[in-house]
Write an enzyme that holds these catalytic residues in place. Structure first.
Site, PDB file in Angstrom:
ATOM      1  N   LYS A 140      -3.733  43.610   8.562  1.00 41.75           N
ATOM      2  CA  LYS A 140      -4.877  43.099   7.801  1.00 41.75           C
ATOM      3  C   LYS A 140      -4.847  41.554   7.870  1.00 41.75           C
ATOM      4  CE  LYS A 140      -7.136  44.952   3.823  1.00 41.75           C
ATOM      5  NZ  LYS A 140      -7.021  45.711   2.584  1.00 41.75           N
TER       6      LYS A 140
ATOM      7  N   GLU B   3      -9.476  58.265  -8.059  1.00 41.19           N
ATOM      8  CA  GLU B   3      -9.972  58.169  -9.439  1.00 41.19           C
ATOM      9  C   GLU B   3      -9.948  59.523 -10.150  1.00 41.19           C
ATOM     10  OE1 GLU B   3     -11.340  56.729  -6.836  1.00 41.19           O
ATOM     11  OE2 GLU B   3     -11.431  54.608  -7.292  1.00 41.19           O
TER      12      GLU B   3
ATOM     13  N   ARG C 107     -17.086  59.229  -9.561  1.00 37.29           N
ATOM     14  CA  ARG C 107     -16.232  60.161  -8.806  1.00 37.29           C
ATOM     15  C   ARG C 107     -15.373  61.005  -9.728  1.00 37.29           C
ATOM     16  NH1 ARG C 107     -13.853  58.606  -3.218  1.00 37.29           N
ATOM     17  NH2 ARG C 107     -16.002  58.996  -2.565  1.00 37.29           N
TER      18      ARG C 107
HETATM   19  C1  TPP Z   1     -13.732  55.502  -4.521  1.00 34.70           C
HETATM   20  C2  TPP Z   1     -13.388  54.054  -4.286  1.00 34.70           C
HETATM   21  N1  TPP Z   1     -12.447  53.470  -5.071  1.00 34.70           N
HETATM   22  C3  TPP Z   1     -12.114  52.177  -4.875  1.00 34.70           C
HETATM   23  C4  TPP Z   1     -12.760  51.431  -3.917  1.00 34.70           C
HETATM   24  C5  TPP Z   1     -12.445  49.944  -3.774  1.00 34.70           C
HETATM   25  N2  TPP Z   1     -11.874  49.650  -2.440  1.00 34.70           N
HETATM   26  C6  TPP Z   1     -12.594  49.126  -1.476  1.00 34.70           C
HETATM   27  S1  TPP Z   1     -11.734  48.900  -0.076  1.00 34.70           S
HETATM   28  C7  TPP Z   1     -10.314  49.466  -0.824  1.00 34.70           C
HETATM   29  C8  TPP Z   1      -9.027  49.515  -0.075  1.00 34.70           C
HETATM   30  C9  TPP Z   1      -9.204  50.331   1.177  1.00 34.70           C
HETATM   31  O1  TPP Z   1      -7.971  50.389   1.850  1.00 34.70           O
HETATM   32  P1  TPP Z   1      -7.967  50.986   3.319  1.00 34.70           P
HETATM   33  O2  TPP Z   1      -8.718  52.248   3.351  1.00 34.70           O
HETATM   34  O3  TPP Z   1      -6.549  51.028   3.737  1.00 34.70           O
HETATM   35  O4  TPP Z   1      -8.795  49.940   4.174  1.00 34.70           O
HETATM   36  P2  TPP Z   1      -8.352  48.454   4.576  1.00 34.70           P
HETATM   37  O5  TPP Z   1      -9.056  47.545   3.591  1.00 34.70           O
HETATM   38  O6  TPP Z   1      -6.879  48.371   4.491  1.00 34.70           O
HETATM   39  O7  TPP Z   1      -8.866  48.270   5.979  1.00 34.70           O
HETATM   40  C10 TPP Z   1     -10.569  49.863  -2.122  1.00 34.70           C
HETATM   41  C11 TPP Z   1      -9.564  50.408  -3.054  1.00 34.70           C
HETATM   42  C12 TPP Z   1     -13.747  52.082  -3.134  1.00 34.70           C
HETATM   43  N3  TPP Z   1     -14.446  51.388  -2.203  1.00 34.70           N
HETATM   44  N4  TPP Z   1     -14.024  53.372  -3.336  1.00 34.70           N
HETATM   45 MG    MG Z   2      -5.357  49.744   4.699  1.00 42.39          MG
END
Ligand code: TPP
Ligand code: MG
Ligand code: DXP
Length: 635
Positions: free
Chosen positions: A286, A370, A398
């Site tokens: 990242k 969640e 959710r």
């Molecule tokens: C249901 C839900 N909960 C929380 C979020 C907030 N959120 C957005 S991106 C993220 C992290 C995602 O991590 P990952 O899938 O590993 O993607 P990366 O950012 O590492 O590429 C979160 C928790 C969301 N978008 N949807």
């Molecule tokens: Mg990730």
């Protein structure tokens, strides 16, 4: 746009590039990402991590014939650059400009606009089943289309992803390729048994039996035993993900260096030609390629606001609502050792990081889960604790059933804190927290508080955690905390913020931060000779019976909330007065029940009329209509 990027109108132009040109393309892409996010803010870290991966995807697959589904969608900027939208980065996430998420209106290459995580594999399951059906009916022998899903290691901690995998694994010739973008992080390091062992999860029983057999034979010869143990650890680290996914019935390819574009292409071709469900496990970083992001200790520039490109220093946000909640919870945690907190992979954005630092044994990060968070909170409450679940308002959707049936049905003392409630703005339609005050109306025994400013947030949080016979919910918006508005009196338990003149005309019910909008409107109404009372209910569920008496003394009631109008607090007030046979008209002001295009919060509030000026104008018109209607018809 100059350079190679300037020559790319779509994936066909990416395919045409020579391999030797690809590092230059990747460099140009990173430049655009850093520049655009420095100017407007955005998901820089996630997108810097998928540059080579996205180039490889568009060189191997044939989008949109082979749809590429981006889980959560926050990491689709590179995809947009390679599908002819480079110019749009001049207005990233701005009103009328490029969305920060996939957008069907922007491109045929975009499919899923929802920013809620862990959905991509379910979309891919459905798409692949459709492609399989068409393919099986097509006698031409065409291999048909392939559904491609890109899911992060964080999103893979969401339950929906495993529901989908369970289905995908059941159909051996399902044309689906799943790319796991494993950078080891959500915002913070991705948690959980699954995530921490993604690279060495579970080893096949047979392998363990063999090791036990060999260990018995060599007895306790330390040097041999240590060597065996080292061998076991090494093999486990390499084989485990393969074993895990293949045990599920999925072909596994990886782990692949997600920044080695040619290795990614080779793996994706292998997956595409397998003609069945395949997992390609890509290891990425990242924030790759921008030092301040790579070194960022909190979230590797997951979603920074505008920043100085040279230093990475973000423009100061000032004191936001989250800060008030974060600080008060730490104070409460000192007073009450039964308080524990739960985050769904958003420790810092929800402000729980301070509580975690103060009470490391009383914080639980459940991953992007969640639903599990709410029911685990029910378990914690059954265990004699008082959990605080902090999520963004839109993500509560959710976990509605869990709140209703696992928490409220059992009248459990769980406090849900909804940050980013109301219009959030530039994260697009699926991020606005505009449904919670409506869906919560139907939960028996649940109480809802909406603070108008930081002082009331402190007060109401304290009142909420004192409730022991059912769940409580507190909600506040994104951005700078509102200036305090002191009450001039009480109406029942409600705060009287402004008393009307002797002959009151309008009762303005300001829900949370909309109290300020009501105060602004009241001043403007005075100039129209309309006298307004302003009241802040503080607790909007259940409503205070004093509202009935107050309403009866006015000619019109106006309820103003930063929530969808349908089924919100305004409708609840109308129902309360109707049930009490109080014949005073109620006007409800809120967010229209639409999916709102992205723009800054203030811009959208202005566009939908949630300002003092608009409110005053609409109330003046309503009062005029009523007085005209009341006038006797002149003969
Ligand atoms: C249901 C839900 N909960 C929380 C979020 C907030 N959120 C957005 S991106 C993220 C992290 C995602 O991590 P990952 O899938 O590993 O993607 P990366 O950012 O590492 O590429 C979160 C928790 C969301 N978008 N949807
Ligand atoms: Mg990730
Ligand atoms: C994609 C996602 O859900 C989060 O990253 C969100 O965009 C962050 O929103 P804030 O910037 O309001 O914390």
């Amino acid at each position: 746009m100059s350079g190679l990027l300037g020559s790319i109108e779509g994936p066909q132009d990416v395919k045409r590039l020579a391999v030797e040109e690809l590092p230059q393309l990747a460099g140009e892409i990173r430049d655009v990402l850093v520049d655009a996010c420095a100017r407007f803010g955005g998901h820089l870290g996630p997108n810097l991590g998928v540059v080579e991966l996205t180039i490889a995807l568009h060189r191997v697959f044939d989008s949109p014939r082979d749809p590429i589904i981006w889980d959560t969608g926050h990491q689709s900027y590179v995809h947009k650059l390679l599908t002819g939208r480079a110019a749009g980065f001049e207005a990233l996430k701005q009103e009328g400009g490029l969305s920060g998420y996939p957008s069907q209106a922007e491109s045929e290459h975009d499919f899923v606009e929802n920013s809620h995580a862990s959905t991509a594999l379910s979309y891919a399951d459905g798409l692949a089943k459709a492609f399989k059906l068409h393919r099986d009916r097509d006698a031409s022998g065409d291999a048909g289309r392939t559904a491609v899903a890109v899911i992060g290691d964080g999103a893979l901690t969401g339950g929906m992803a495993w529901e989908a995998l369970n289905n995908i694994a059941a159909i051996k010739d399902l044309p689906v390729v799943i790319v796991v973008n494993d950078n080891g992080r959500s915002y913070s390091p991705t948690i959980g048994g699954l995530a921490s062992h993604l690279s060495s999860l579970r080893v096949n029983r047979r392998y363990e039996d063999v090791l036990e057999y060999v260990k018995d034979k060599i007895g306790n010869v330390p040097v041999l035993y240590d060597a065996l143990h080292g061998f076991k650890k090494g093999v486990k680290d390499v084989l485990a993900p393969q074993v895990m996914f293949e045990d599920l019935g999925l072909k596994y390819v990886g782990p692949i260096d997600g920044h080695d574009e040619q290795a990614m292409e080779a793996a994706l071709r292998q997956a595409r030609d397998f003609r069945g469900p395949v997992i390609v496990h890509a290891l990425t970083q990242k924030g790759r390629g921008y030092t301040p992001a790579e070194n960022h200790d909190e979230d590797q520039f997951h979603s920074p606001g505008a920043f100085d490109r040279a230093t990475g220093a973000e423009k100061p946000k000032g004191r936001i609502w989250t800060n008030v909640f974060s600080e008060e919870l730490v104070r409460l945690g000192k007073e009450r050792d039964d308080l524990v907190a739960i985050t769904a992979a958003m420790l810092h954005p929800t402000g729980l990081n301070a509580f975690a630092e103060a009470y490391p044994d009383r914080i639980y990060d459940v991953g992007i889960a969640e639903q599990h968070a709410l029911t685990s909170a029910a378990g914690l409450a059954l265990g004699g604790l008082h959990p605080i679940v902090a999520v963004y308002a839109t993500f509560l959707n959710r976990a509605f059933d869990q709140l209703l049936m696992d928490v409220a049905l059992h009248r459990l003392p769980v406090t849900v804190v909804l940050d980013r409630a109301g219009v959030t703005g530039d994260d697009g339609a699926s991020h606005n927290g505009m449904w919670d005050l409506s869906i919560l109306q139907v939960v028996p025994g649940l109480r809802v508080a909406v603070p108008r400013d930081g002082d009331r947030l402190t007060e109401l949080l304290r009142e909420a955690v004192e409730v022991t016979d059912g769940p409580t919910v507190l909600r506040f918006p994104k951005g700078p905390v509102a200036e305090p508005i002191e009450a001039v009196g009480k109406l029942g338990e409600m705060d009287l913020l402004r008393a009307a003149a002797a002959e009151p005309d309008v009762l303005l019910v300001g829900v949370g931060p909309m109290a300020q909008v009501c105060m602004d409107a009241a001043v403007l109404l005075d100039a129209q000779g309309i006298s307004a009372t302003v009241v802040d209910p503080r607790w909007v569920k259940p409503l205070d019976e004093a509202l009935v008496l107050a309403a009866g003394a006015h000619k019109l009631v106006a309820v103003v909330e930063d929530n969808g109008r349908v089924g919100g607090v305004g409708d609840a007030v109308a129902r309360l007065l109707r049930d009490a046979d109080v014949d005073v008209p109620v006007r409800t002001f809120g967010i229209p029940q639409q999916f709102l295009d992205h723009a800054k919060r203030a811009k959208i509030l202005g566009r939908i009329g949630l300002t003092g000026q608009d409110l005053a104008r609409q109330i003046t018109e309503a009062v005029a209509r009523r007085s005209n209607a009341a006038e006797p018809v002149r003969r």
